[in-house]
Scaffold this motif. Structure first.
Motif, PDB file in Angstrom:
ATOM      1  N   GLU A   1       0.808  -1.222   0.000  1.00 30.31           N
ATOM      2  CA  GLU A   1       0.000   0.000   0.000  1.00 30.31           C
ATOM      3  C   GLU A   1       0.843   1.274   0.000  1.00 30.31           C
ATOM      4  O   GLU A   1       0.311   2.366  -0.211  1.00 30.31           O
ATOM      5  CB  GLU A   1      -0.997   0.019   1.167  1.00 30.31           C
ATOM      6  N   ARG A   2       2.141   1.153   0.205  1.00 31.03           N
ATOM      7  CA  ARG A   2       3.011   2.331   0.172  1.00 31.03           C
ATOM      8  C   ARG A   2       3.223   2.781  -1.278  1.00 31.03           C
ATOM      9  O   ARG A   2       3.433   1.970  -2.174  1.00 31.03           O
ATOM     10  CB  ARG A   2       4.372   2.026   0.818  1.00 31.03           C
ATOM     11  N   TYR A   3       3.180   4.078  -1.501  1.00 33.06           N
ATOM     12  CA  TYR A   3       3.337   4.652  -2.837  1.00 33.06           C
ATOM     13  C   TYR A   3       4.690   4.264  -3.442  1.00 33.06           C
ATOM     14  O   TYR A   3       4.788   3.971  -4.638  1.00 33.06           O
ATOM     15  CB  TYR A   3       3.196   6.169  -2.739  1.00 33.06           C
ATOM     16  N   THR A   4       5.728   4.215  -2.643  1.00 33.25           N
ATOM     17  CA  THR A   4       7.059   3.837  -3.123  1.00 33.25           C
ATOM     18  C   THR A   4       7.053   2.423  -3.703  1.00 33.25           C
ATOM     19  O   THR A   4       7.813   2.125  -4.629  1.00 33.25           O
ATOM     20  CB  THR A   4       8.091   3.976  -1.989  1.00 33.25           C
ATOM     21  N   HIS A   5       6.193   1.549  -3.185  1.00 30.89           N
ATOM     22  CA  HIS A   5       6.102   0.167  -3.690  1.00 30.89           C
ATOM     23  C   HIS A   5       5.834   0.167  -5.192  1.00 30.89           C
ATOM     24  O   HIS A   5       6.425  -0.628  -5.934  1.00 30.89           O
ATOM     25  CB  HIS A   5       4.993  -0.576  -2.931  1.00 30.89           C
ATOM     26  N   ASP A   6       4.961   1.059  -5.662  1.00 32.22           N
ATOM     27  CA  ASP A   6       4.649   1.145  -7.097  1.00 32.22           C
ATOM     28  C   ASP A   6       5.910   1.428  -7.910  1.00 32.22           C
ATOM     29  O   ASP A   6       6.123   0.838  -8.970  1.00 32.22           O
ATOM     30  CB  ASP A   6       3.622   2.246  -7.370  1.00 32.22           C
ATOM     31  N   PHE A   7       6.753   2.329  -7.420  1.00 31.34           N
ATOM     32  CA  PHE A   7       7.981   2.691  -8.134  1.00 31.34           C
ATOM     33  C   PHE A   7       8.990   1.540  -8.115  1.00 31.34           C
ATOM     34  O   PHE A   7       9.678   1.298  -9.106  1.00 31.34           O
ATOM     35  CB  PHE A   7       8.597   3.958  -7.523  1.00 31.34           C
ATOM     36  N   ILE A   8       9.062   0.849  -6.998  1.00 33.70           N
ATOM     37  CA  ILE A   8       9.968  -0.300  -6.900  1.00 33.70           C
ATOM     38  C   ILE A   8       9.541  -1.392  -7.875  1.00 33.70           C
ATOM     39  O   ILE A   8      10.380  -2.006  -8.536  1.00 33.70           O
ATOM     40  CB  ILE A   8      10.009  -0.836  -5.456  1.00 33.70           C
TER      41      ILE A   8
ATOM     42  N   SER B   1       2.514  10.915   2.299  1.00 31.40           N
ATOM     43  CA  SER B   1       2.566  10.149   1.056  1.00 31.40           C
ATOM     44  C   SER B   1       2.929  11.047  -0.110  1.00 31.40           C
ATOM     45  O   SER B   1       2.387  12.153  -0.241  1.00 31.40           O
ATOM     46  CB  SER B   1       1.213   9.482   0.770  1.00 31.40           C
ATOM     47  N   GLY B   2       3.804  10.558  -0.953  1.00 30.83           N
ATOM     48  CA  GLY B   2       4.151  11.272  -2.177  1.00 30.83           C
ATOM     49  C   GLY B   2       2.986  11.360  -3.147  1.00 30.83           C
ATOM     50  O   GLY B   2       3.042  12.108  -4.115  1.00 30.83           O
ATOM     51  N   ARG B   3       1.921  10.607  -2.893  1.00 34.23           N
ATOM     52  CA  ARG B   3       0.695  10.740  -3.708  1.00 34.23           C
ATOM     53  C   ARG B   3       0.049  12.099  -3.472  1.00 34.23           C
ATOM     54  O   ARG B   3      -0.639  12.613  -4.339  1.00 34.23           O
ATOM     55  CB  ARG B   3      -0.322   9.657  -3.333  1.00 34.23           C
TER      56      ARG B   3
END
Length: 168
Positions: A59-66, A92-94
């Motif tokens: 659920e962390r926004y960084t997970h999407d980038f990883i 959140s960076g979102r």
């Protein structure tokens, strides 16, 4: 930042480095990246390589980038940046430009990985392995206290530490 050898990590208390000092986990490109504060992870040797192991909830926004890239940086800071790390771990960076709000300056590392000018130590890493934690794999049921209301099961990433940078 200047490039250093992996031996610089031998001078660090690596458990304290991650657990107490925290790190920023950053993934993405100069055009689009995100960072988050983490205090769970490990540094060591696996498959005859220096590795970092990180744990990121889906659920962390960084997970999407990883998940969409292969490179990740782990950045460590001096105590004067504690408030910046708190901000990067609570926003959140979102929803905002937390790098700007934290007063950090993003820099592109040699391999295209994003890091921070203010970091005292940066590990430039490439993903080697990932797996999803599952409840059935937990041997000690007391660990379940970290999941449920606190968030979903982590994705575990093993990273090849390809370059190390230290502040000049």
């Amino acid at each position: 930042m200047k490039e250093a050898t992996i031996e610089v990590l031998g001078k660090e208390d690596v458990i304290n480095l991650i657990d107490k000092q925290w790190m920023l986990v950053t993934a993405g490109t100069p055009e689009s990246y995100n960072t988050m504060t983490a205090s769970w992870g490990a540094l060591g040797c696996l498959w005859n390589r220096p590795v970092a192991i990180i744990f990121i909830r889906p659920e962390r926004y960084t997970h999407d980038f990883i998940e969409t890239g292969s490179r990740i940086s782990l950045s460590f800071f001096s105590e004067e940046y504690r408030d910046a790390l708190k901000l990067c771990g609570s926003r959140s960076g979102r929803d905002c430009d937390k790098v700007a709000e934290a007063g950090l300056t993003a820099v592109q590392l040699e391999q295209g990985t994003m890091g921070f000018d203010q970091a005292r130590l940066t590990l430039d890493c490439r993903q080697l392995f990932r797996t999803e934690m599952k409840e059935a794999d937990f041997i000690d049921p007391s660990l379940m206290k970290w999941y449920g209301e606190k968030g979903g099961f982590h994705t575990v990433y093993v990273l090849d530490i390809e370059k190390v940078y230290v502040a000049e």
